[in-house]
Write a protein that holds these residues in place. Sequence first.
Motif: not given
Length: 366
Positions: A180-196
């Motif tokens: 579900d691509a972000p829309h306009g000025d809606g929330t932009l969800r980032l997931l950040v991780f570096g492995g186990s």
Amino acid sequence: MAQAVAPLVLLAAGGTGGHLFPAESLAVALNKRGVAVDLATDVRAAHFEFPARNVHLIPSATLRGRDPVALARTTLMLARGALKAWSVIGRIRPAVVVGFGGYPTVPPLIAASWRGVPTVLHEQNGVMGRANRLLASRVTAIATGFRVLAKVDDAVRAKMTFTGNPVRPLVIEASKVPYDAPHGDGTLRLLVFGGSQGARVMSDVVPPAIEKLDASLRARLHVVQQARPEDIDAVSAHYEKLGVAHTCAAFFSDLPVRMAAAHLVISRSGASTVAELSAIGRPGILVPLPHSLDQDQLANAGVLQEAGGAVRIVQAEFTPERLAREIVALAAEPARLAAMAACAKSAGTVDAAERLADLVMKTAGI
């Protein structure tokens, strides 16, 4: 009438998630087919919950550097492991032995070849690791996690079958969630991780990069970030100062669910990560681990970049300024994010465990 005895497959996997998770997925697929599974592993996996009939701890060690004393100790430990595996294989009589890479798989596969037991080697990365190169000429068949495997000779290539990297049931469920691509000025969800085990570079670079974004873009963000325990407070405090919505933890047991919910993933590019990212179909900014002798993560990220599903940034260029530019560019083009998600998914394989089970049973003649 005596009940038929289920055929037995011995899986050999080192005690890290990158090796154990695909082995676990294969074990589940084989169990569903009425095939019994034992696991040969090292002490690191002694407490790992694995769907196996029995777990056999086999001595092992990893070759590091060229110090003669260290090399002698490692060779001795691998020899001890091979003798232990020889005894175990003679006692349990598996129809086939399947290795998942890393030096803990060397003793069981060497012992299997000595005993004439069929062997399958699964290479999860885009370039074959040192342990697997050592074993490649001895094994019966080689399964690959990527369609293209770099730096292999014709004799090894003749043994290869593409299966993909088996992924966990959680990943298969998450793969059913459409992007579900972000829309306009809606929330932009980032997931950040570096492995186990996390990655310090993510804690050092991502919060300062987000600080460089315009306030209007920062206000849209929700960041879910895995960080090492010693970094969590500093990362959270940085986001608090910026007023950025965030969730930070040392480990997410539901990472595939969080991956499915993300608009953009920023991560390392281990084989399991790339397999899960492509199976679920999410755009990524991938930062390969820079110090690997085999440069396997560089190759893995390159595969997804060539497919159009990710941006690869080598760690030397992974600066707050560069990351901020990438986030700004992607946030401004939701259609590009959606296209990257589709390209990533096109490179994924959700039925890899079944494909691998087919190859294992064919090799074993069961």
